[in-house]
Design an enzyme around this catalytic site. Structure first.
Site, mmCIF file in Angstrom:
data_model
loop_
_atom_site.group_PDB
_atom_site.id
_atom_site.type_symbol
_atom_site.label_atom_id
_atom_site.label_comp_id
_atom_site.label_asym_id
_atom_site.label_seq_id
_atom_site.Cartn_x
_atom_site.Cartn_y
_atom_site.Cartn_z
ATOM 1 N N TYR A 144 0.847 -1.195 0.000
ATOM 2 C CA TYR A 144 0.000 0.000 0.000
ATOM 3 C C TYR A 144 0.879 1.241 0.000
ATOM 4 C CZ TYR A 144 -3.620 3.339 1.434
ATOM 5 O OH TYR A 144 -4.492 4.404 1.493
ATOM 6 N N ASP A 239 9.183 2.774 0.221
ATOM 7 C CA ASP A 239 8.086 3.394 0.966
ATOM 8 C C ASP A 239 8.226 2.964 2.419
ATOM 9 O OD1 ASP A 239 5.806 4.152 2.226
ATOM 10 O OD2 ASP A 239 4.411 3.261 0.780
ATOM 11 N N LYS A 267 3.528 8.558 9.193
ATOM 12 C CA LYS A 267 3.300 7.906 10.492
ATOM 13 C C LYS A 267 4.276 8.394 11.586
ATOM 14 C CE LYS A 267 0.468 4.431 8.455
ATOM 15 N NZ LYS A 267 0.578 3.808 7.160
HETATM 16 C C1 LIG Z 1 -0.022 4.308 5.810
HETATM 17 C C2 LIG Z 1 0.789 4.084 4.605
HETATM 18 C C3 LIG Z 1 0.748 4.947 3.517
HETATM 19 C C4 LIG Z 1 -0.248 6.075 3.400
HETATM 20 O O1 LIG Z 1 -0.067 7.046 4.370
HETATM 21 P P1 LIG Z 1 -1.304 8.029 4.714
HETATM 22 O O2 LIG Z 1 -0.710 8.984 5.701
HETATM 23 O O3 LIG Z 1 -2.382 7.174 5.241
HETATM 24 O O4 LIG Z 1 -1.673 8.701 3.458
HETATM 25 C C5 LIG Z 1 1.630 4.750 2.480
HETATM 26 N N1 LIG Z 1 2.515 3.748 2.504
HETATM 27 C C6 LIG Z 1 2.580 2.883 3.533
HETATM 28 C C7 LIG Z 1 3.589 1.804 3.529
HETATM 29 C C8 LIG Z 1 1.706 3.003 4.613
HETATM 30 O O5 LIG Z 1 1.754 2.112 5.602
#
Ligand SMILES: *Cc1c(COP(=O)(O)O)cnc(C)c1O
Length: 428
Positions: A144, A239, A267
């Site tokens: 994601y 990411d 995060k």
């Molecule tokens: C949570 C998450 C996102 C998206 O971040 P948001 O602040 O919810 O837009 C993107 N990449 C990874 C790996 C994530 O865990």
């Protein structure tokens, strides 16, 4: 436990917010029932609107690595708020958090702050496309990267050619530039690169996957991606929105000693406020406006409240060199305890864990990619979830999520959780 007030609040919310929530996974669709409304949280615990106390293993989906309402973060936000909450002009604070982040993370010279992980990943891909002058990207099924169009893609009929949208509203035109690969399968990536020679700008990956449960890379996978990227002029985007400042001071790059070209954060870096960031070596970052041609901007980017929270969080992590080891030990203790009781109760399961991330899958086979993660028994998971809530333990309301261990959790909390799992798994 009683959820009268939560149910009432959810009914009210549904009238004015689609599905009653501002982000879909909060809605309990995967497990049934109505979401629990939170009143407040402190340390390892959530307190809901009905007065129930729950041990929290979601922790806002990752940011609260030091527990809820961590004092230095709260203080920093309060103090900054009194001085004005947003200016749309540069502040010294932005340089302070940027310098600290650059000092903690390997292989980055410059960092730009945005407001979410979604924005970070979206901007990183645009930067990679601008830098390489190529259009296509490779992403992995089950990873994601936020909800921007390029990432809401599923495997198309011709998987080696291009993907197809997995949400209405994503155009076929966008989807054709995203190729979908299998996590932990290097040969699959090689085939995609061969079939799209000199067209791929970037490979974006969660270097430890956390959005299909927790799935660490198999040995040689990230190394192999690095070599393929270097050999083919492709930028490797890590990411690390979930793993950054969590699995190690410098994230997965440090943990596995592998260099990414661009790294995305979110995060933890915001300490619980809306923050994302992306970073790279100067040569790449200087491609961004106003220095370079790739446009990216944000009215509230780098706003003082978010930066104050993030800085206080990063400082706390930077000053406590033992924290990642401590979190790993707590996670291992929890994992071993869960394994023991599930075995004793004859439950079929697989536990994946790395650092402070852990996931329990109700399937006997190894969980190494999206397909194996999806094989878990969701009916068992539903019972597991609702049983744990009734015992006062809150995990994510979806079998595809990682649990996050925080420093606020005590060994008593972990024992309480293991006992609760023992009790619940007897009812399967
Ligand atoms: C949570 C998450 C996102 C998206 O971040 P948001 O602040 O919810 O837009 C993107 N990449 C990874 C790996 C994530 O865990």
């Amino acid at each position: 436990m009683i959820y009268k007030r939560s149910s009432e609040l959810f009914a009210e919310a549904e009238k004015v917010i689609p599905g009653g929530v501002n982000s879909p996974v909060r809605a309990f669709k995967a497990v049934g029932g109505t979401p629990i409304f939170v009143q407040k949280a402190k340390g390892a615990y959530l307190y809901d609107e009905d007065g129930n106390k729950l041990i929290d293993y979601i922790n806002s989906w990752g940011p609260m690595i030091l527990g809820h309402a961590y004092e230095p973060v709260v203080e920093a936000v309060i103090e900054k708020a009194k001085l004005g909450t947003s200016f749309g002009m540069p502040t010294e604070l932005e340089t302070q958090i940027a310098a600290l982040a650059v000092s903690m993370v390997p292989n980055i010279d410059k960092i730009r702050f945005v407001n979410s992980g979604t924005e970070a990943c979206m901007s990183a891909v645009r930067l990679a496309r601008g830098f390489t002058k190529r259009d296509k990207i490779i992403k992995f099924a089950g990873c994601y990267h936020g909800h921007s169009d390029s990432f809401l893609i599923q495997a198309g009929s011709g998987a080696v050619t291009f993907g197809s949208p997995n949400s209405p509203g994503v155009t076929a035109g966008t989807a054709k530039d995203t190729l979908l690969a299998k996590y932990n399968d290097l040969d699959n990536v090689k085939i995609l690169i061969e079939a799209n020679k000199n067209e791929i700008a970037a490979i974006i990956i969660e270097p430890v996957a956390g959005n299909m449960g927790c799935i660490p890379p198999v040995e040689g996978f990230l190394e192999g991606l690095r070599e393929l990227c270097t050999a083919n002029g492709i930028l490797l985007i890590f990411d690390e929105v979930m793993t950054g400042f969590r699995l190690a001071r410098g994230g997965v790059q440090e943990l596995f000693n592998i260099k990414a070209d661009i790294v995305c954060f979110g995060k933890v870096i915001g300490g619980g406020l809306p923050v994302g960031a992306f970073a790279a070596r100067a040569e790449i970052m200087n491609y961004l406006a106003p220095l370079g041609p790739v446009y990216q901007a944000g009215t509230l980017s780098g706003n003082p409240l978010a930066m104050a929270a993030g800085l206080a969080m990063l400082q706390a992590l930077d000053n406590d060199r033992a924290i990642f080891k401590r979190l790993e030990e707590k996670t291992a203790y929890l994992g071993a305890g869960i394994e023991k009781v599930l075995k004793a109760n004859n439950v079929v399961f697989t536990i994946n864990t790395i650092g402070s991330m852990i996931s329990v899958h109700f399937d006997a086979n190894p969980v190494t990619d999206f397909k194996s993660a999806a094989a878990g028994d969701n009916e068992t998971f539903k019972k597991f979830f609702h049983g744990l809530v009734a015992e006062g333990v809150y995990i994510a309301p979806s079998a595809y999520e990682t649990w996050f261990i925080t420093d606020a959790l005590t060994y008593e909390d972990l024992d309480f959780t293991i006992n609760a799992i023992d009790k619940v798994s007897k009812t399967f």
